[in-house]
Scaffold this active site. Sequence first.
Site, PDB file in Angstrom:
ATOM      1  N   HIS A  82     -10.031   0.334  -0.313  1.00  0.00           N
ATOM      2  CA  HIS A  82      -9.835   1.213   0.839  1.00  0.00           C
ATOM      3  C   HIS A  82     -11.088   1.130   1.717  1.00  0.00           C
ATOM      4  O   HIS A  82     -12.174   1.535   1.295  1.00  0.00           O
ATOM      5  CB  HIS A  82      -9.660   2.667   0.379  1.00  0.00           C
ATOM      6  CG  HIS A  82      -8.251   3.047   0.052  1.00  0.00           C
ATOM      7  ND1 HIS A  82      -7.624   2.671  -1.119  1.00  0.00           N
ATOM      8  CD2 HIS A  82      -7.338   3.797   0.738  1.00  0.00           C
ATOM      9  CE1 HIS A  82      -6.395   3.172  -1.147  1.00  0.00           C
ATOM     10  NE2 HIS A  82      -6.190   3.870  -0.034  1.00  0.00           N
TER      11      HIS A  82
ATOM     12  N   HIS B 164       0.855  -1.190   0.000  1.00  0.00           N
ATOM     13  CA  HIS B 164       0.000   0.000   0.000  1.00  0.00           C
ATOM     14  C   HIS B 164       0.891   1.240   0.000  1.00  0.00           C
ATOM     15  O   HIS B 164       1.319   1.732   1.049  1.00  0.00           O
ATOM     16  CB  HIS B 164      -0.909  -0.010   1.237  1.00  0.00           C
ATOM     17  CG  HIS B 164      -2.035   0.975   1.164  1.00  0.00           C
ATOM     18  ND1 HIS B 164      -3.358   0.609   1.272  1.00  0.00           N
ATOM     19  CD2 HIS B 164      -2.045   2.319   0.993  1.00  0.00           C
ATOM     20  CE1 HIS B 164      -4.129   1.677   1.179  1.00  0.00           C
ATOM     21  NE2 HIS B 164      -3.345   2.737   1.016  1.00  0.00           N
TER      22      HIS B 164
ATOM     23  N   GLU C 245     -10.723   2.889   7.271  1.00  0.00           N
ATOM     24  CA  GLU C 245      -9.712   3.871   7.671  1.00  0.00           C
ATOM     25  C   GLU C 245     -10.412   5.006   8.402  1.00  0.00           C
ATOM     26  O   GLU C 245     -10.373   5.100   9.624  1.00  0.00           O
ATOM     27  CB  GLU C 245      -8.963   4.400   6.457  1.00  0.00           C
ATOM     28  CG  GLU C 245      -7.904   5.439   6.810  1.00  0.00           C
ATOM     29  CD  GLU C 245      -7.306   6.121   5.590  1.00  0.00           C
ATOM     30  OE1 GLU C 245      -6.273   6.798   5.765  1.00  0.00           O
ATOM     31  OE2 GLU C 245      -7.860   6.015   4.490  1.00  0.00           O
TER      32      GLU C 245
ATOM     33  N   GLY D 100     -10.271   7.444  -2.035  1.00  0.00           N
ATOM     34  CA  GLY D 100     -11.088   8.635  -1.841  1.00  0.00           C
ATOM     35  C   GLY D 100     -11.903   8.545  -0.561  1.00  0.00           C
ATOM     36  O   GLY D 100     -11.757   7.609   0.223  1.00  0.00           O
TER      37      GLY D 100
ATOM     38  N   HIS E 226       1.087   4.952  -2.317  1.00  0.00           N
ATOM     39  CA  HIS E 226       0.518   5.785  -3.369  1.00  0.00           C
ATOM     40  C   HIS E 226       1.622   6.481  -4.151  1.00  0.00           C
ATOM     41  O   HIS E 226       2.462   7.181  -3.566  1.00  0.00           O
ATOM     42  CB  HIS E 226      -0.436   6.822  -2.772  1.00  0.00           C
ATOM     43  CG  HIS E 226      -1.715   6.233  -2.263  1.00  0.00           C
ATOM     44  ND1 HIS E 226      -2.848   6.133  -3.035  1.00  0.00           N
ATOM     45  CD2 HIS E 226      -2.036   5.699  -1.047  1.00  0.00           C
ATOM     46  CE1 HIS E 226      -3.820   5.579  -2.324  1.00  0.00           C
ATOM     47  NE2 HIS E 226      -3.346   5.297  -1.123  1.00  0.00           N
TER      48      HIS E 226
END
Length: 363
Positions: free
Chosen positions: A210, A21, A213, A183, A23
């Site tokens: 995702h 993970h 979180e 997002g 970005h």
Amino acid sequence: MVTTSVPTREELRRAPKVLLHDHLDGGLRPRTVVELAESTGYDGLPTTDVDELGRWFLEAADSGSLEKYLETFAHTCGVMQTEEALARVAAEAVEDLADDGVVYAELRYAPELFVARGLSLDGVIRAVQDGITDGERRAAARGQRIQARQLLCAMRQHARALEIAELAVRYRDAGVAGFDIAGPEAGYPPTRNLDAFEYMRGNNGHFTIHAGEAFGLASIWEAIQHCGAERLGHGVRIVDDVKTSADGEVQLGRLASYVRDRRIPLEICPSSNVQTGAAASIAEHPIGLLAKLRFRVTVNTDNRLMSGCSLSSEFAALVDAFGYGWADIQWFTINAMKSAFLDFDQRLDVINNVIKPGYAELV
């Protein structure tokens, strides 16, 4: 041969590691941001001093202001709108990870964020792959073994998830490992993109989501039970379904039991979770309990620029907070490699011929 019982930061840097993970638009070098801004004509940076800019990214991400946190990505995405910029960022990401001892990495990004200046989605993917290939070649020239693959994200608040999923399948034999949605979780549940996940499953494609979180158990439940997520991006809020009594007895709820029993990997990003408020501190991070309960926990960076971190620094923070030793670090690493979107025989090869021998030299 390492003789210390507690892994040092330099030893952790040399240890073979796996990153699931990370970005791409959250891991640029500050100098690269400045140079790309100049070459592409982007004039929105808060400063063009490299050291000051690095500090600005970290402070903005730490500010507690969502607006400032999102602004950091406006700048990185702003300078990544050309094929040359995308290739450079990808190559440097692979080099930086190799320097940090990472032997396998999945670099995720949303192609739709890089078409503002006329690039096609296919052009974005090809440019990133060119950069990854170049980064792997440069690392190999220095004697560093790393394999990196792309993970294509769709922005869950937009309406392009199926289109991005189709790209993930189209390029799966050309460097793309799988699919993800990213997002804001609140107000944008995974089921809004159900057609994309059904497409991935129908085409035997890999995907993570995702979930868990910023939002809670409902996001995780939908991601798994409705969408069929193979992994959970972050997933840290699964701890909300774990109850600890006053005498220390731990009881797992139905969802937490399901996640643990099915060995669904959690892509946990400790420093990022502290920045976004998912954990109060590294010492209070749920990863300690989740690892103790033997969930399929993996350790990740999320955004190396915004968090001022590397995978080895994340491990160092966990060593300091929880007293982890080499057996724990190897367990996290093998968890990650087992969970990679890579063919079984390739995963086994990395575990048996890279990770285990590497840790045997360190223990």
